[in-house]
Design an enzyme around this catalytic site. Sequence first.
Site, mmCIF file in Angstrom:
data_model
loop_
_atom_site.group_PDB
_atom_site.id
_atom_site.type_symbol
_atom_site.label_atom_id
_atom_site.label_comp_id
_atom_site.label_asym_id
_atom_site.label_seq_id
_atom_site.Cartn_x
_atom_site.Cartn_y
_atom_site.Cartn_z
ATOM 1 N N ASP A 1 -1.749 -2.469 0.571
ATOM 2 C CA ASP A 1 -1.954 -3.889 0.248
ATOM 3 C C ASP A 1 -0.704 -4.716 0.507
ATOM 4 O OD1 ASP A 1 -4.555 -3.472 -0.548
ATOM 5 O OD2 ASP A 1 -4.124 -3.464 -2.690
ATOM 6 N N ASP B 1 1.258 7.876 -6.657
ATOM 7 C CA ASP B 1 1.935 6.592 -6.507
ATOM 8 C C ASP B 1 3.061 6.724 -5.495
ATOM 9 O OD1 ASP B 1 0.289 5.233 -8.224
ATOM 10 O OD2 ASP B 1 1.648 5.343 -9.953
ATOM 11 N N ASP C 1 6.240 6.397 -5.537
ATOM 12 C CA ASP C 1 7.525 7.019 -5.854
ATOM 13 C C ASP C 1 7.419 8.509 -6.113
ATOM 14 O OD1 ASP C 1 6.000 6.267 -8.081
ATOM 15 O OD2 ASP C 1 7.720 6.323 -9.425
ATOM 16 N N ASP D 1 -6.215 3.842 -15.226
ATOM 17 C CA ASP D 1 -6.248 5.294 -15.384
ATOM 18 C C ASP D 1 -6.725 5.699 -16.778
ATOM 19 O OD1 ASP D 1 -3.989 4.186 -16.550
ATOM 20 O OD2 ASP D 1 -2.555 5.414 -15.452
#
Length: 489
Positions: A91, A144, A146, A237
């Site tokens: 995105d 994610d 990281d 989540d």
Amino acid sequence: MKFILIVCVVVYALAMLFILLYSVAQAHLLYRFRRFRRHGRREAPPAPEVWPAVTVQLPVYNEKYVVERLIDSVAKLNYPSDKLEIQLLDDSDDKTTELIRGKTRQYPHLNLQHIRRPDRTGFKAGALKYGLALAQGEFIAIFDADFTPQPDFLQKTIPYFANPKLGMVQTRWTHLNKEYSILTRLQALALDAHFFVEQVGRNSQQAFINFNGTGGVWRKTTILDAGNWQDDTLTEDLDLSYRAQLKDWQFLYLPEVESPAELPPVMSALKSQQFRWTKGGAESAVKHLGAVLRSPKSLQTKYHALAHLLNSSVFVAVLLASLASVPLLWGKVNSLLPEVVFRAGAVMLLSFLVISLVYFQANFLGKSTNINRVRGFLLYYPLFLAVSMGMALHNAVAVWEGWTGRKSAFIRTPKFNLEGRQHKWQQNLYLSLKMPVTTYLEGGLGLLFLVVAAWGVAEAEYNLLIFHSMLALGYLLVFYHSFVSYRKT
């Protein structure tokens, strides 16, 4: 004035009672964790004869510092290439997109799909839902930006899905940059308590646990059966986890499988993350508490679900108790309150001892020697407790917004990759320069409690001295590190 004192006593007592009830749940989780460590070890299931199709989803938004590292890590996953699909759900509106295109060309042998949506509707939840509609895999692994998953991640998690009732497997986060600063050490202490004691304690008794947003694998049919990803909370989540488990899907937590990730190295980034987690937790509580209480689950399971969904509300309790404690000290100095009020308060403070034991246990599960573990705990835990108290105002605001239904955008946590690059954190383009009003209030509260602590000493009233001293230290530390990180000085 007497009426005000009575109100403050009631507020203080209710806040401390809430913390005490929360600590009871923590004590039971600690007991279940220790019991699991002694008797609950499980054998890993055999590998399937035919590995199922898996889709790895990588939701990305403006992650130029870490996205190449992420792709390199996922490309090393040891899994049949004809059964592996990797979705880069991008995105981004900056250089990240260009970096993704360049990096994906380095892996022509992989089924790497660079997916761009028309708009950013629904933020992370919207991206996951959009990718799910295109996913070919029977199972969905999510990381994610990281994170750096280990090559054998899928080999260690997918075999457990031989159980047809299993809907999700969550693994334990570990920390790439734990040693970077005191702030990252304190975060590691908090997260280790969650990922060791809390998750194991809940899962060992089939209580509700949560997918932690990353480092886990879902059965695709579970997501769809539970109503798919939804963006009406900031913790999509946690929301999906409760919807799935209320439909009787089983969840499994694997503490032995590690998922390395980066910790926010500066206060402004940590605050961004904490605000989303605490507000989203409050939103999820509003959304699911009624369904949990009406469900046929056991009273014990419901109690742990209440503690789980309301854990962010501890910050509200700490804030209220701290503010109410100032008039209480004044009343004690002027002999307007009986000693029994403070003796009862001292009993309530036993809850902090229980919570301390949870963190002490988690601290003892590292790889260093016992002497170093004790030394580290004695050094960092008081500081962690003070900083946590100093975050009470910031996080209480987030909880209040969640309770009252005030909506806000999904603000991503800036990533840095300071371990792998030579740049300084001050050069991060994603850091916010706008310092919120609450930061100035934190500085004011730090000075207030410093004065109150000194006043208590001057009046030889020591009942609340430790409490006020830790509040002063915590708020001043949070203010200082916030000021530095927002100003990039």
